[in-house]
Design a protein around this motif. Sequence first.
Motif, short mmCIF file in Angstrom:
data_model
loop_
_atom_site.label_atom_id
_atom_site.label_comp_id
_atom_site.label_asym_id
_atom_site.label_seq_id
_atom_site.Cartn_x
_atom_site.Cartn_y
_atom_site.Cartn_z
N PHE A 171 1.10 -2.59 -2.23
CA PHE A 171 1.42 -2.35 -0.83
C PHE A 171 2.03 -0.97 -0.61
O PHE A 171 1.94 -0.41 0.48
CB PHE A 171 2.38 -3.43 -0.32
CG PHE A 171 1.72 -4.75 -0.01
CD1 PHE A 171 0.34 -4.86 0.11
CD2 PHE A 171 2.49 -5.89 0.17
CE1 PHE A 171 -0.25 -6.08 0.39
CE2 PHE A 171 1.90 -7.12 0.46
CZ PHE A 171 0.52 -7.21 0.57
N GLN A 173 -2.74 -3.60 1.73
CA GLN A 173 -2.20 -4.12 2.98
C GLN A 173 -3.32 -4.60 3.91
O GLN A 173 -3.15 -5.57 4.66
CB GLN A 173 -1.36 -3.06 3.68
CG GLN A 173 -0.04 -2.78 3.03
CD GLN A 173 0.88 -1.94 3.93
OE1 GLN A 173 0.72 -1.95 5.14
NE2 GLN A 173 1.82 -1.25 3.32
N PRO A 194 -3.35 -9.12 4.43
CA PRO A 194 -2.33 -9.03 5.51
C PRO A 194 -1.40 -10.24 5.56
O PRO A 194 -0.25 -10.11 5.98
CB PRO A 194 -3.18 -8.94 6.78
CG PRO A 194 -4.51 -9.54 6.40
CD PRO A 194 -4.71 -9.18 4.97
N LEU A 234 1.41 -9.67 3.17
CA LEU A 234 2.32 -8.67 3.73
C LEU A 234 3.25 -9.31 4.76
O LEU A 234 4.47 -9.08 4.74
CB LEU A 234 1.52 -7.53 4.36
CG LEU A 234 2.33 -6.41 5.02
CD1 LEU A 234 3.22 -5.71 4.00
CD2 LEU A 234 1.42 -5.41 5.71
N GLN A 255 7.34 -9.51 4.31
CA GLN A 255 8.22 -8.89 5.29
C GLN A 255 9.21 -9.90 5.84
O GLN A 255 10.38 -9.59 6.05
CB GLN A 255 7.38 -8.29 6.42
CG GLN A 255 6.62 -7.04 6.01
CD GLN A 255 5.71 -6.54 7.11
OE1 GLN A 255 5.11 -7.33 7.84
NE2 GLN A 255 5.56 -5.22 7.21
N GLN A 282 6.19 0.37 4.04
CA GLN A 282 5.69 1.10 5.19
C GLN A 282 4.28 0.60 5.52
O GLN A 282 3.36 0.70 4.72
CB GLN A 282 5.65 2.59 4.89
CG GLN A 282 6.92 3.11 4.24
CD GLN A 282 7.62 4.15 5.10
OE1 GLN A 282 7.09 4.62 6.07
NE2 GLN A 282 8.83 4.50 4.71
N THR A 283 4.11 0.02 6.71
CA THR A 283 2.84 -0.60 7.08
C THR A 283 1.86 0.42 7.65
O THR A 283 2.25 1.46 8.18
CB THR A 283 3.05 -1.71 8.10
OG1 THR A 283 3.73 -1.18 9.25
CG2 THR A 283 3.88 -2.83 7.49
#
Length: 633
Positions: free
Chosen positions: A90, A104, A108, A111, A115, A126-127
Amino acid sequence: MLSKLALFFIVFFPAASFSNTGKSDVEQIINHANELRLSQHPTWIKLMHYEQSYSGSVNFVSAIHDDAFFNAEDGAFNPHAELEATITAFQKPLVDELVDNHAQCKFPARLLWLQRSLGEVAAGIQTIFCPKYDEWTLSNSIKTISVVYASGFLENPASYYGHILLKLNSNRSNGAARLFDPSVNYGAIIPPNEDPVTYILKGIFGGYDGGFSQTDYYFHNRNYGELELRDIWEYEINFEQREVNFIVAHAWEVLGKPYTYYFFRKNCAYRLAELIEIIDGVSIMPSNQFFTLPRALLQNMYHSQIHEEPLVRSVDFRPSRQSRFYKKFDSLISSERNEVRKIIETRGAVDSEAYGALTNDSKIRVIDTILDYYQFAKSAEIVTKEDADNLHRKALVKRFQLPLSKDSGNELSLNPPHTGRKSSYAQVGVTYNESLGNGYSIRIRPAYYDVLDAASGHVQDSALTMGEIELFTQSGGLHISHFDFLKIESVNTASTNLPGDKGKAWKVKLGIQQQDLSCFDCLTTRLEGDYGYAVNLNSHVLVSAYLGGGIQGNRKGSGHAFIRASAFSHVKFTDGLNMRLGVELPKQIDGSGGQKKKYVLELRQRLGINSDIRFKYEEDESRQFAVNLGYYF
């Protein structure tokens, strides 16, 4: 120009940030994840589709066998290594990588979960913006999800139990636009021109890969409701937006990823249940260890809760084209039905005096029914597509000459499949046999239904049985009466008697059974099949007639092959009381023994939604009477 510049900033600046991400940031995130033991968290196990391993060397192995689904080399069986590799991936810079190939964008749901689980530490991840995933979610416009059930279809073995898929409902307006929402479907990946025997064996024993695919819901609605003439129910799930986003994200992750497909257990219902159960607190997987039946999943869903509210928000019924046509025809009075029949038989001639004497309301009902008939006839291949379209246009011209009609409000409604009984059946009874004496019978049917208990979501007047066994105990001895590996009775009644609506019926059975009712030691393997015609005499009585035959083991001089004529009737006295009558006239082809007429009468009274009592009389070399209590589980 401005839109291109905006996209450049969206993609470039996260990449620049990633290139400056320090190794210590990644280590800090990994250390925190390890402190929280996230690799052992149930949601992580579900996201990776880990299953208990019995090899001894590892505890888990993923049901998905595709290296692209994992970030760690041993990620398929090492949850800890996969978690650390995923966090590292990621944070990987985008310098030499296409955006949509970044971890990412591929994962998803992982992720989102990290988060949420990591709290403030997740700010170090950092997305980035993922164009393909954004397109898949219709720019994040999926607002609800629905589980869709298509009723059983006995012409295709893969659809015997009905089919389950997932519909992603966007914020588009209601109506036809909703048909173009995306849907997620799970099924076996079958090579073209696969022969039926190979198809059945591989489906049962795991010889095929299975996987999720995506297409517009319109395709499934047309295929099931318009072409295969199957009724459809949509169960909208009562999830919050964050939960919808999580399921949509995970559906993206598993699209196209291969699983091993098993027809009975790890099928469409099983994999859809897994997809929904990634939400904390949801437990809807049917408990049956041998069968995962779509109706059982719907029943579990309907009786489950989330956030102290029902899991199912609403149920929407979409009748098949056949159901709509039959309902419309049934609502006609006798004179209107006669005109429908005359117009169809004369290929659209609307010029009789009787038709002219009808009121405008009657004419509208007649023409509207004819319009539906030609659409049904085309779907059922009763007439060619060209003829059906031409005759449909001809009727449409007549309809335009009539005034607009008010909605009759006579909507078609059927009991939704979740309201029916459970799918497995056990029965105990007292039996008297003229040749063998008194005894007790025990019957177990893992799945699914017979003629007398075909209910919501089943094919009416039909039967689908797999793995049924009946035992007879007498004086301490236990004997097998029959074991049906597979038994199918498919009845499509001639509900209208209009041209082409002829009521096809067929039966097939493979199993082991007594050669006749006069002996215990005369078990024989038998494969039999019949083809015939069925018609509803009225709303309470169905009759059918067949010609068929079979092959069997030669016991008591019965020979290896026989032909037969048979007749059957199903009588419905009330909603809870019905009866079947049957007679067989067999003629053996080889062997030295004879075969006599066979009779059966069975009466069923429903006691409760999951219980019944049955009286059964049979005659086959010997006469047998039984009273049985049954329970569905």
